[in-house]
Write a protein that holds these residues in place. Structure first.
Motif, PDB file in Angstrom:
ATOM      1  N   ALA A 164       0.854  -1.188   0.000  1.00 58.29           N
ATOM      2  CA  ALA A 164       0.000   0.000   0.000  1.00 58.29           C
ATOM      3  C   ALA A 164       0.884   1.229   0.000  1.00 58.29           C
ATOM      4  O   ALA A 164       1.802   1.344   0.809  1.00 58.29           O
ATOM      5  CB  ALA A 164      -0.908   0.008   1.221  1.00 58.29           C
ATOM      6  N   SER A 165       0.635   2.150  -0.913  1.00 60.23           N
ATOM      7  CA  SER A 165       1.440   3.369  -0.991  1.00 60.23           C
ATOM      8  C   SER A 165       0.548   4.537  -1.379  1.00 60.23           C
ATOM      9  O   SER A 165      -0.507   4.369  -1.991  1.00 60.23           O
ATOM     10  CB  SER A 165       2.570   3.218  -2.002  1.00 60.23           C
ATOM     11  OG  SER A 165       2.057   2.968  -3.301  1.00 60.23           O
ATOM     12  N   LEU A 166       0.980   5.716  -1.009  1.00 54.10           N
ATOM     13  CA  LEU A 166       0.237   6.915  -1.367  1.00 54.10           C
ATOM     14  C   LEU A 166       0.344   7.120  -2.869  1.00 54.10           C
ATOM     15  O   LEU A 166       1.435   7.126  -3.433  1.00 54.10           O
ATOM     16  CB  LEU A 166       0.802   8.131  -0.632  1.00 54.10           C
ATOM     17  CG  LEU A 166      -0.011   9.420  -0.724  1.00 54.10           C
ATOM     18  CD1 LEU A 166      -1.321   9.293   0.040  1.00 54.10           C
ATOM     19  CD2 LEU A 166       0.792  10.588  -0.168  1.00 54.10           C
ATOM     20  N   SER A 167      -0.788   7.272  -3.523  1.00 56.22           N
ATOM     21  CA  SER A 167      -0.803   7.447  -4.971  1.00 56.22           C
ATOM     22  C   SER A 167      -0.261   8.814  -5.355  1.00 56.22           C
ATOM     23  O   SER A 167      -0.516   9.812  -4.661  1.00 56.22           O
ATOM     24  CB  SER A 167      -2.235   7.299  -5.502  1.00 56.22           C
ATOM     25  OG  SER A 167      -2.304   7.675  -6.867  1.00 56.22           O
ATOM     26  N   THR A 170      -2.809  11.614  -5.415  1.00 53.92           N
ATOM     27  CA  THR A 170      -3.522  12.058  -4.216  1.00 53.92           C
ATOM     28  C   THR A 170      -3.682  13.572  -4.240  1.00 53.92           C
ATOM     29  O   THR A 170      -2.792  14.290  -4.706  1.00 53.92           O
ATOM     30  CB  THR A 170      -2.771  11.606  -2.940  1.00 53.92           C
ATOM     31  OG1 THR A 170      -3.684  11.553  -1.850  1.00 53.92           O
ATOM     32  CG2 THR A 170      -1.620  12.525  -2.590  1.00 53.92           C
ATOM     33  N   PHE A 188      -4.801   5.965  -2.455  1.00 54.13           N
ATOM     34  CA  PHE A 188      -3.804   4.973  -2.102  1.00 54.13           C
ATOM     35  C   PHE A 188      -3.786   3.866  -3.151  1.00 54.13           C
ATOM     36  O   PHE A 188      -4.835   3.368  -3.564  1.00 54.13           O
ATOM     37  CB  PHE A 188      -4.087   4.371  -0.724  1.00 54.13           C
ATOM     38  CG  PHE A 188      -4.017   5.373   0.389  1.00 54.13           C
ATOM     39  CD1 PHE A 188      -2.797   5.692   0.966  1.00 54.13           C
ATOM     40  CD2 PHE A 188      -5.163   5.994   0.849  1.00 54.13           C
ATOM     41  CE1 PHE A 188      -2.727   6.624   1.987  1.00 54.13           C
ATOM     42  CE2 PHE A 188      -5.104   6.926   1.869  1.00 54.13           C
ATOM     43  CZ  PHE A 188      -3.877   7.247   2.434  1.00 54.13           C
ATOM     44  N   THR A 258      -6.538   1.377  -7.082  1.00 51.00           N
ATOM     45  CA  THR A 258      -6.419   2.657  -6.398  1.00 51.00           C
ATOM     46  C   THR A 258      -7.679   2.929  -5.594  1.00 51.00           C
ATOM     47  O   THR A 258      -8.788   2.878  -6.126  1.00 51.00           O
ATOM     48  CB  THR A 258      -6.189   3.807  -7.393  1.00 51.00           C
ATOM     49  OG1 THR A 258      -4.963   3.580  -8.100  1.00 51.00           O
ATOM     50  CG2 THR A 258      -6.097   5.150  -6.664  1.00 51.00           C
TER      51      THR A 258
END
Length: 269
Positions: A164-167, A170, A188, A258
């Motif tokens: 999981a990572s910040l898109s 965002t 995310f 996403t």
């Protein structure tokens, strides 16, 4: 502004007000912050505090700088001296000369955030605690500036690997209007490893400078539509909320989904 100044200086504020300003009674929530600032020399020892007056940009900047212990430059013009030092310290991206323009709350919040992050690796921790609880500005403020993680931050879950990572898509931090529904606040990216992964719930944490009553609900969406149940799902406390994903969100092996987190913003008075 008084509350921001005290929080930035990490001062423990007494609950007792002694009436040092004739226009701030002990029953006024701002009294303790004003008197604490007076004791530290952030505010002048005038007979009145004038709590309903507007704050100018240079006044706000000076208070932020003093609260964080950032010295002004040697410029003989004190206003220019604070602006020059703020640019040097990363508190301001660029200088300004409209010193007496009224400072809007969003600008004040962003300046406060910059004063934290530009000085210490612990900026995120102080930012999270800046205004207490759910990072409340005051009992009747409503602006929101959110601090998020970078796209390099990841979380790996379970035996079936899910990253999981910040898109990068965002939304940027911003001051937002009151009484709005479905405001996108974060995106995310969930990427599965060599196996399919089913996500049944997610927990989202909130940081920023807005009042604890600002957000009334959260929901998660994918490109296919709504992914979570009702917007008030399992609110654990004032900082985190758990969203149950309807029927589970399946992320196929090697693929990325996403999730967009949307919020309802209250009409805070």
């Amino acid at each position: 502004m008084a509350k921001i100044t005290m929080k930035l200086s990490e001062t423990e504020v007494s609950e007792v007000c002694t009436g040092k300003f004739s226009d701030l009674s002990a029953s006024n929530w701002a009294c303790k912050y004003a008197e604490a600032g007076l004791g530290l020399g952030f505010f002048a020892a005038n007979p009145t505090f004038r709590p309903n007056d507007s704050v100018t940009k240079i006044e706000a900047l000076k208070m932020v700088m003093q609260a964080r212990g950032i010295e002004k430059s040697s410029n003989s013009d004190w206003k220019a001296a604070y602006v020059e030092a703020a640019v040097e310290a990363g508190v301001l991206e660029s200088s300004f000369s409209d010193y007496d323009t009224v400072a809007v709350r969003g600008w004040i919040f962003q300046t406060a955030v910059n004063a934290i992050e530009g000085l210490s690796d612990e900026g995120d921790d102080l930012l999270g605690d800046l205004l207490g609880g759910l990072d409340g500005m005051t009992d009747d403020e409503d602006d929101m500036t959110d601090d998020t993680t970078t796209g390099d931050d990841t979380v790996v879950s379970g035996d079936a690997v899910l990253v999981a990572s910040l898109s990068p898509e965002t939304p940027a931090s911003a001051t937002v209007p009151q009484n709005i529904s479905g405001l996108p606040v974060a995106k995310f990216d969930l990427t599965a490893g060599s196996e399919d992964v089913t996500v049944t719930s997610i927990t989202v944490a909130r940081r920023g400078l807005s009042d604890s009553a600002t957000l009334t609900g959260l929901a998660a969406f994918t490109s296919e539509g709504r992914a979570s149940k009702s917007r008030d799902d399992s609110s654990n406390n004032n900082t985190e909320a758990t969203l149950t994903l309807t029927n589970g969100l399946v992320v196929k092996a090697g693929e990325t989904k996403t999730l967009t987190i949307v919020a309802d913003v209250a009409n805070v008075s």
